[in-house]
Design a protein around this motif. Structure first.
Motif, mmCIF file in Angstrom:
data_model
loop_
_atom_site.group_PDB
_atom_site.id
_atom_site.type_symbol
_atom_site.label_atom_id
_atom_site.label_comp_id
_atom_site.label_asym_id
_atom_site.label_seq_id
_atom_site.Cartn_x
_atom_site.Cartn_y
_atom_site.Cartn_z
ATOM 1 N N SER A 58 1.042 -0.622 -0.347
ATOM 2 C CA SER A 58 -0.084 0.110 -0.343
ATOM 3 C C SER A 58 0.318 0.708 0.110
ATOM 4 N N ARG A 59 2.139 1.435 0.832
ATOM 5 C CA ARG A 59 2.718 2.189 0.685
ATOM 6 C C ARG A 59 3.720 2.144 -0.542
ATOM 7 N N LEU A 60 3.903 1.406 -1.573
ATOM 8 C CA LEU A 60 4.476 1.416 -2.778
ATOM 9 C C LEU A 60 3.444 2.639 -3.770
ATOM 10 N N ARG A 61 2.429 2.234 -3.725
ATOM 11 C CA ARG A 61 1.148 2.246 -4.063
ATOM 12 C C ARG A 61 1.058 3.775 -4.640
ATOM 13 N N SER A 62 0.725 4.437 -2.807
ATOM 14 C CA SER A 62 0.448 5.381 -2.366
ATOM 15 C C SER A 62 1.583 6.069 -2.831
ATOM 16 N N ASP A 63 3.332 6.426 -2.436
ATOM 17 C CA ASP A 63 4.112 6.906 -2.275
ATOM 18 C C ASP A 63 4.778 6.949 -3.852
#
Length: 337
Positions: A58-63
């Motif tokens: 989720s962090r990869l998608r968001s960042d």
């Protein structure tokens, strides 16, 4: 025993939570309407990439404002799919590499990035006479290998890039530079890890079940090495013409469809197998040319190279039959020892 793929086309499975914004510029390493950078990974590292409760992915998608997918699979390998522009996708891979480092711990500090590319693009990486892959190895210091067989029931080939994290990522960048502006050609069936085949994992660059002796999984970083398969007590007849269009050619060490015209295919073999293919006084290669109707030439190895490149020209059916007959020549030679 050569297996005929089932008539199915599952393609890449998508989890229900994989929706998200998509970038305009894409990396063309596969086929279909939604090209993406795709990596083959051991299932054991998928949890680290996803994170507890999906936190990491989720962090990869968001960042990075990208679509990152790791579809579930019960087998020993999975596919990471990244839909993003070139620079962003590489940054995401850099975030994933530490997870691979954990799997390929060997004391050498090396990782093995396995990129999935459409079979029609493999020739871009190999180059004429193996010149391009040799240049890439020298330029990046990475150990780069293009596996010869397509992944089971797919048109995907594995490009293995081995080195320190920095070296491996740099090698990946160079390869993507070659591929990103080149559209894949011909029929496309992305690899679905649900079709994992333990028996052929070593041939296509898959991750075998630990302890089974198959594939490259588990034992630390190593460059994939092709070894002749043991004789199987005979070889089945070639598939009927009606099936050939959708079946990857019979296994040969590192065959690839050239990035040029669709009637040309390159086959890369270790030079010590050339005798088995040429035969005494050229008898075998003449027979293959005669029976297949294909035009076949064998290049001399480049200086310092242990490979020889065979170019096969003809109709798809002629090329398919020629590849089968070449493989049969190798196995006939091996069965004598």
């Amino acid at each position: 025993m050569m297996r005929i793929p089932r008539n199915q086309g599952p393609g890449m499975k998508r989890n229900s939570d994989m929706s998200g914004p998509r970038s305009q510029k894409r990396i063309r390493t596969g086929g279909g309407d939604d090209p993406a950078l795709r990596l083959l990974i051991p299932s054991k590292v998928a949890g680290s990439i996803i994170g507890k409760g999906g936190k990491n992915i989720s962090r990869l998608r968001s960042d990075y404002n990208a679509v990152v997918q790791v579809p579930d699979c019960s087998g020993p390998e999975r596919v990471v799919s990244i839909s993003a522009d070139y620079e962003t996708a590489v940054k995401i891979v850099e975030q994933i590499v530490p997870c691979l480092d954990e799997f390929f711990s060997s004391g050498k500090g090396e990782v093995d990035i396995r990129l999935l590319v459409h079979q029609s693009l493999a020739g871009c990486v190999i180059g004429k006479g193996g010149s391009k892959v040799k240049e890439l190895r020298e330029k990046t210091s990475a150990k780069i290998k293009i596996f010869g067989n397509c992944c089971p029931q797919s048109t995907d080939r594995v490009v293995s890039i081995v080195g320190s994290p920095e070296v491996a990522v740099n090698g990946l960048k160079e390869i993507i530079d070659l591929l990103k502006e080149t559209p894949p050609k011909g029929y496309s069936e992305p690899y679905d890890p649900q079709n994992f085949d333990e028996e052929y994992a070593d041939d296509y660059g898959g991750f075998g079940i630990p302890g089974s002796g198959g594939g490259g999984g588990g034992g630390g970083a190593r460059g994939p090495v092709w070894e002749p398969p043991p004789p199987r007590g005979g070889f089945p007849p070639p598939p009927p013409p009606s099936f050939r269009a959708n079946i990857p050619p019979p296994a040969l060490p590192r065959f690839s469809r050239d990035s040029g015209p669709p009637d040309s295919t390159q086959v890369t073999i270790p030079k010590d197998l050339a005798g088995a293919i040429i035969g005494k006084g050229g008898s075998r290669i003449r027979r293959v040319r005669s029976e297949s109707g294909a035009e076949i030439t064998i290049d001399e190895p480049l200086p310092g190279s242990n490979d020889r490149v065979i170019t096969i020209k003809g109709s798809p059916e002629q090329i398919q039959l020629a590849q089968y007959l070449l493989q049969q020549s190798v196995r006939e030679s091996q069965s004598r020892y």
